[in-house]
Enzyme design. Structure first.
Site, PDB file in Angstrom:
ATOM      1  N   GLY A   1    -150.691  43.469 -27.676  1.00 19.19           N
ATOM      2  CA  GLY A   1    -151.607  42.912 -26.679  1.00 19.19           C
ATOM      3  C   GLY A   1    -151.274  41.491 -26.323  1.00 19.19           C
TER       4      GLY A   1
ATOM      5  CG  LEU B   1    -149.221  47.460 -22.546  1.00 14.12           C
ATOM      6  CD1 LEU B   1    -148.244  47.405 -21.387  1.00 14.12           C
ATOM      7  CD2 LEU B   1    -150.377  46.519 -22.323  1.00 14.12           C
ATOM      8  CG  ASP B   2    -147.887  46.142 -26.027  1.00 11.39           C
ATOM      9  OD1 ASP B   2    -147.072  45.905 -25.120  1.00 11.39           O
ATOM     10  OD2 ASP B   2    -148.851  45.404 -26.283  1.00 11.39           O
ATOM     11  CD  GLU B   3    -148.851  52.113 -29.491  1.00  6.02           C
ATOM     12  OE1 GLU B   3    -148.126  52.803 -30.222  1.00  6.02           O
ATOM     13  OE2 GLU B   3    -149.644  51.258 -29.937  1.00  6.02           O
TER      14      GLU B   3
ATOM     15  NE  ARG C   1    -145.026  51.611 -32.148  1.00  5.59           N
ATOM     16  CZ  ARG C   1    -144.100  51.637 -31.200  1.00  5.59           C
ATOM     17  NH1 ARG C   1    -143.081  52.461 -31.300  1.00  5.59           N
ATOM     18  NH2 ARG C   1    -144.212  50.874 -30.145  1.00  5.59           N
TER      19      ARG C   1
END
Lengths: 283, 283, 283, 283
Positions: free
Chosen positions: A201, A227-229, B211
């Site tokens: 974020g 987002l950001d993933e 991840r």
């Protein structure tokens, strides 16, 4: 860096015996020499197989169609996803930027110096500030201002579709919609100014300072609607101390951002990156 | 490593002019020589001042009371928190452990070799597995099994209170209660097997693999009632690739854990760490 | 970055009791507040004492003469070498360059962006190639060609003497004479493209490849008449593999050179570096 | 870590078309599945080809002879040097040590914990000091004292010949003769306590302190008759400051030595290292 008659073959499929032999056999049959071959199989149940092969073939342009036909046949047999990239054809790249110039200039500079194997065909921005810097590299700068995101994205897509092989978000401070990413039909690489998944974020440097971390980092990843993933291509960190303010952390972090993004774009340019679920295989 | 007649003075107070001069003046008045001095002020509004001074004073033991009286006077004037540590008096440390031995053995090994300036006075565990390893270092091993946490903590406190200056959780797989931390009256250092704040909680290596991160890390922090949220003392990372399984990430991470924890404990042993809100100043 | 009424005091002398107190006392007497203080004493026999103090003093310009008089008195008593630097007065820097642009552009870029606290007053080169790049930053570019070294150095000294506080050799592929270094009366920082003392001399990347090292590096040091032997300010390395050619090592090394030189120049700009024999103390 | 029916095939030969296909074809013909394949060709004129293949073959023990016959045929055609290693057969390792225990204990500890895929069959030392530490791991300790090097080496060879696949010099402070290395008929890995080629020879930490370097390192290499000149397997460094004494540099360096040696031995154990002139290829 010019590599005539050289191609890169990327393969992904379910793991099974005989893949390397079958592909190497096809290449040998066509007179291609394997310059390098990297291969990886996941070790979990129902493993997945990935391979990057750099091959040299005299008269590649003329021989390509026949080679592709043979590869299609093997690919059908093994259920492969595959792509064959001419190493002499550099990828056409559009860079998106807002007001920060450090990542943008790093890419333009490396491309100019021959350290980054891409052709930057345009820079697109929602702010006019960096026009002069960009044009001094002989690269077109297109200013698409506005607050109507769907209108902005429509104009961006007009510019990009068919014209670029890759979009790089070099600290572009806007979120792209799912529709845009789908319509673009080209991959998008983003640089996030933290060591993901820490500080997902906004304002990661301020939050890093507040949390008292001893390392700060940056992450280059393929942009996805989430987002950001997106799948991470490259990350790095640098050591910081209590003596550095949040502003100094930001300045320190900018150096990491520049290098991480440059490495990620170069690996993509060299066809080294295969997406595997939420992660990547770098070959 | 023996440092007779040497003391370390830690100071924290609101920033204001004249602190360094006042303290240095007191030390000079008492005939103490400043061996090293590190000082840091936060730059925000209403800044905070931190100072670590290593001083040499012939006949420290005899002179200490008079020196402390003078320091108290200065401290009252500036509103200082302060502590004076005899460098020849090594901290007494209890290590808590469950079944993993890598962090434990690293600490015992360094202490034995003179690379870690602590006295390990006991090892406490909820499992009997590591008794022999510990006792081969000449260190008592106390097995406190059980499922009744309050009973376990009561027995632990009996052992520890007054006997130790520091507790180190060397991969102790149990949560300590707020009551325990309060009653202990000694700081507790924990090693978390991720680069906090990424992968807070359980199974960080599996989640790092899932991840697709390119670096894995470890974090040593003071334990607080709020798990994984205590002030960070030290962190580090190591580069990993797609080719490594979650088990290999764990093995790679264990090397980082060992070194990060050893550094954090050594810095604490040298009175280099001052807690400042949720973060630390390392002087 | 503007720091009005702020000065940095550097001190070096033989170690002895009372130095910190005496200096802090003088500063307090003049109403100066100590913003930060770093001090180091070598631990060998006849140790040496080093101190960097950042101080804030309202009306510094007017108060400076009186402060310097008091400092002179203390300095005479302790046999100190000392210097007092106005933090608001940025150092005037000349950059020497030949044909490689990567270190030059990194410095110009950082200075422009406010990440490097220097004023680049001129760039001097024995080749005309980089004139346009330099002038696009609004910085004068002076081309001093020739094969007669003494004539070249005479012209360089005319330009530099009294006009610069520092000269940076940003991959300037010429040796400076002892006479030049003496006449210049300003320090010179050089970047060497290896991890000194490994690969002293020419062609370090080719020799690193030939020797099969797994890390390559760069070293920023003060230039002395004894080539590659000056006091080291900063070094760093990056990991390489067998798969990289000597040309690729060079490209990889250029990134290290840029960052190492930028850090060394910034530390010098902040008056953090004190030369101590063949080495440096960074405070 | 147990890998039944798994083998590793190492190949080195002059580069030429068709090698990968020919080898993969043989493996496929014998029903072997390629688990991973890494390949590298040097890019200079008259390039050299290197390949490491991990293969899985049900009933490897029974099928091995036939496979080797087919490989011999291909090897003759391409002029290959090759070797086939059963992954389930761990290498038998002798560790040579003098008085420093840090590298020795790191290896014993990792082997015990399953982080190092070797069988330590004996520890040989010219000093008796570490006998108890070694035997506590259940490993024989053989003390071969003396000042007559040829007599010492004769006794060492009696112990080692036919009994070990690798000798590791874990800070063994004696030079081995060319005769010994030749007669041993097994590779020898040495750990040097500097970042070679910097500080070749004795007392590297003292010399690093004297030279004022900002990083210190360690190098693991195959031992050759030419001391400190053997092919480098692995290197690493750690950052140090002016504040650290030569003794502290040594303590810091010991941590690097441990990890660098452990990595080099593990890579050798996994048949990842091929010597190429004075350097190595790590696959």
């Amino acid at each position: 860096m010019a590599q005539p008659d050289t191609a890169r073959l990327l393969i992904a499929c379910d793991d099974q015996p005989g893949i390397v032999a079958a592909v190497a056999g096809v290449l040998a049959d066509h007179g291609a020499n394997i310059v390098s071959l990297d291969q990886h199989s996941t070790d979990s149940e129902g493993g997945r197989f990935f391979q990057r092969t750099v091959l040299h073939l005299d008269g590649l342009a003329a021989a390509r169609t026949a080679l592709e036909e043979s590869l299609t046949e093997v690919a059908d047999r093994f259920g492969m996803e595959w792509s064959l990239h001419d190493a002499s054809r550099r990828k056409r790249v559009a860079i998106f930027v807002s007001k920060y110039d450090h990542c943008l200039l790093e890419l333009l500079w490396r491309a100019q110096r021959g350290q980054l194997d891409i052709d930057v065909t345009m820079v697109v921005s929602n702010h006019p500030d960096l026009a002069e810097s960009v044009r001094s590299f002989g690269v077109p700068f297109v200013h698409i201002p506005g607050t109507d995101k769907s209108e902005m994205e429509r104009r961006q897509l007009e510019l990009l579709q068919g014209n670029v092989d890759l979009v790089v978000l070099a600290r572009y401070m806007q979120i792209l919609t799912d529709d845009f990413l789908t319509s673009l039909e080209a991959p998008v690489i983003n640089i996030h100014h933290s060591f993901l998944p820490a500080f997902i974020g906004a304002n990661p440097y301020a939050r890093a300072k507040e949390r008292g971390v001893k390392l700060i980092g940056a992450t280059a990843h393929y942009a996805t609607a989430d987002l950001d993933e997106g799948p991470i291509i490259e990350q790095d960190v640098t050591r910081v101390t209590h003596a550095e303010s949040a502003a100094q952390l930001q300045s320190r972090g900018m150096d990491v951002e520049r290098l991480v993004l440059a490495r990620a774009v170069q690996w993509h340019a060299e066809d080294r990156v295969i997406v595997h679920g939420r992660s990547t295989v770098i070959l």
